[in-house]
Write a protein that holds these residues in place. Structure first.
Motif, short mmCIF file in Angstrom:
data_model
loop_
_atom_site.label_atom_id
_atom_site.label_comp_id
_atom_site.label_asym_id
_atom_site.label_seq_id
_atom_site.Cartn_x
_atom_site.Cartn_y
_atom_site.Cartn_z
N GLN A 293 0.82 -1.22 0.00
CA GLN A 293 0.00 0.00 0.00
C GLN A 293 0.86 1.27 0.00
O GLN A 293 0.68 2.16 0.83
CB GLN A 293 -0.96 -0.01 1.20
N ASP A 295 1.84 4.71 -1.80
CA ASP A 295 1.37 5.68 -2.78
C ASP A 295 2.40 5.91 -3.89
O ASP A 295 2.04 6.16 -5.04
CB ASP A 295 1.07 7.01 -2.09
N THR A 310 -6.05 8.87 -4.11
CA THR A 310 -7.50 8.87 -3.91
C THR A 310 -8.01 7.43 -3.97
O THR A 310 -7.32 6.52 -4.42
CB THR A 310 -8.20 9.69 -5.01
N ASN A 311 -9.24 7.26 -3.52
CA ASN A 311 -9.83 5.92 -3.55
C ASN A 311 -9.93 5.41 -4.98
O ASN A 311 -9.70 4.22 -5.25
CB ASN A 311 -11.21 5.94 -2.89
N ALA A 312 -10.26 6.30 -5.89
CA ALA A 312 -10.38 5.90 -7.30
C ALA A 312 -9.03 5.45 -7.85
O ALA A 312 -8.95 4.47 -8.61
CB ALA A 312 -10.92 7.07 -8.13
N GLU A 313 -7.97 6.13 -7.46
CA GLU A 313 -6.64 5.77 -7.94
C GLU A 313 -6.20 4.41 -7.42
O GLU A 313 -5.50 3.67 -8.11
CB GLU A 313 -5.63 6.85 -7.54
N THR A 314 -6.64 4.08 -6.21
CA THR A 314 -6.24 2.78 -5.65
C THR A 314 -6.92 1.60 -6.35
O THR A 314 -6.60 0.45 -6.07
CB THR A 314 -6.57 2.71 -4.14
N GLN A 315 -7.85 1.89 -7.27
CA GLN A 315 -8.51 0.83 -8.03
C GLN A 315 -7.79 0.51 -9.34
O GLN A 315 -8.23 -0.34 -10.11
CB GLN A 315 -9.97 1.22 -8.33
N ASN A 321 0.39 -1.03 -8.64
CA ASN A 321 -0.60 -0.68 -7.63
C ASN A 321 -0.48 -1.65 -6.46
O ASN A 321 -1.09 -2.72 -6.44
CB ASN A 321 -2.00 -0.73 -8.22
N TYR A 323 -1.67 -1.30 -3.65
CA TYR A 323 -2.92 -1.38 -2.86
C TYR A 323 -3.73 -2.59 -3.30
O TYR A 323 -4.59 -3.07 -2.56
CB TYR A 323 -3.77 -0.12 -3.07
N LYS A 324 -3.47 -3.09 -4.49
CA LYS A 324 -4.24 -4.20 -5.04
C LYS A 324 -3.42 -5.48 -5.17
O LYS A 324 -3.93 -6.57 -4.87
CB LYS A 324 -4.82 -3.82 -6.40
#
Length: 386
Positions: A293, A295, A310-315, A321, A323-324
């Motif tokens: 996670q 950035d 942003t939350n959208a970017e973490t998708q 990425n 975060y994923k």
């Protein structure tokens, strides 16, 4: 025959008279006298010839002395210009070039009148060992002595460019293009060539263009510049014993460089780097492992810059990425310096699994092993960045 008999025979031979010697082929006294007369006549003729030669030389020097002087001077003294010359010409001295090779180049470019004049001037100035490779601005038709002065290493055409730690390759290309007058595309193309990258880099320059200050010359190609940066990385990797130290930690050198690039991007100062590295290792070794996670990796995959996704970017579906996708991203996200590499190889001791740069302006980062404490640190970050 005994010794006495031999002495008697030798003595008899030495006591032979003139008639006995003539009968064995020796010259007569009359013949010897005639030979001496012939030798005297030959010596007189030689002396006369020498005298005539001297008279001719004196006549030439006396009647055409100026022409004779110029003839002698042209043979004995190499051609040379006078003064400081005029115009401009850029001369490149190659690495390892000898004084003779430099002299030939200067003569071919019309800087000096002759290679020999330049070599003589170098010898006279005692500068043979001080000719340094690089580019120099010279003048046309200048004296050899003046040319030697302009080839002082202090007069080399050069520019220094500093590549900061943690810059992405795209930004490095822009910096180099601005400093050299080349295009970004030239550096992109050069990056696809043979730059001497280690095998574990997998042919990718990102992460291996070592940040430092480089001295560049006008005639350096984009490939030569990038090769020098890779050379500096290879020197650092050898100093840090990167391959062996990576094996000790159970990682490949490429993975260590990926960790180092994240450490570089996420740290506010050198002191925090070993702690950031420890957080990365701790998250990957938890059971089950925790997503990194970061950035910094997400933004790299999105070709953006930022410290708060942003939350959208973490998708994002980018492999960068974190975060994923679990574990490390595919490769370095920046070009780390030696401090970050050292931190990746030798992380600090601690149980932290969270860190927040609570005050980016001041470079303050705080570390914790508690999730509850982490959320408090996030609130502190938000207050400082309203």
């Amino acid at each position: 025959m005994n010794d006495l008999d031999m002495d008697s025979l030798l003595g008899d031979a030495e006591d032979e008279g003139p008639s006995r010697r003539r009968s064995r082929g020796g010259p007569s006294r009359r013949q010897a006298a005639r030979g001496r007369k012939r030798r005297r006549r030959t010596r007189r003729k030689g002396a006369a010839a020498s005298l005539i030669a001297v008279v001719v030389i004196v006549a030439i020097l006396g009647g055409g002395g100026y022409l004779a002087y110029n003839w002698v001077r042209g043979v004995m003294i190499p051609k040379d210009y006078t003064g400081q010359g005029s115009g401009e010409v850029t001369i490149e001295i190659a690495e390892g070039a000898s004084a003779g090779q430099v002299a030939d180049t200067l003569a071919e470019e019309g800087v000096v009148a002759s290679a020999r004049a330049f070599i003589n001037a170098v010898d006279a100035a005692g500068k043979g060992a001080s000719l340094q490779p690089g580019s120099y601005v010279m003048r046309k038709q200048m004296s050899a002595a003046a040319a030697v002065l302009l080839l002082d290493p202090e007069h080399r055409l050069r520019s220094s460019v500093t590549i900061p730690e943690g810059h992405r390759l795209s930004k490095i290309f822009t910096t180099l293009a601005t400093a050299t007058g080349k295009s970004v595309d030239e550096f992109k193309e050069a990056a696809r060539g043979d730059l001497g990258l280690p095998e574990y880099a997998k042919g990718k320059l990102e992460g291996y263009a070592f940040p430092a200050t480089y001295e560049l010359t006008p005639k350096m190609t984009a490939e030569a510049i990038l090769t020098r940066m890779v050379d500096r990385f290879n020197e650092t990797a050898a100093k840090d014993d990167l391959e062996a130290e990576a094996r000790k930690r159970g990682f490949t050198p490429h993975e260590i460089m990926t960790i180092a690039s994240i450490v570089q991007a996420e740290s506010g100062n050198h002191e925090d780097m070993p702690k950031v590295a420890r957080v990365i290792y701790n998250r990957m070794t938890l059971n089950p492992p925790m997503l990194l996670q970061m950035d910094s990796t997400l933004m790299y995959g999105l070709n953006k810059y930022g410290i708060a996704a942003t939350n959208a970017e973490t998708q994002s579906n980018s492999k960068y990425n974190t975060y994923k996708f679990p574990g490390l991203p595919p490769g370095p996200i920046a070009n780390p310096g030696d401090h970050a590499i050292q931190a990746a190889l030798h992380p600090a001791k601690g149980d932290w699994i969270y860190f927040v740069t609570t005050d980016p302006a001041k470079g303050i980062t705080k570390f914790t092993a508690s999730e509850a404490e982490f959320w408090k640190l996030r609130d502190e970050f938000n207050r400082n960045n309203q």
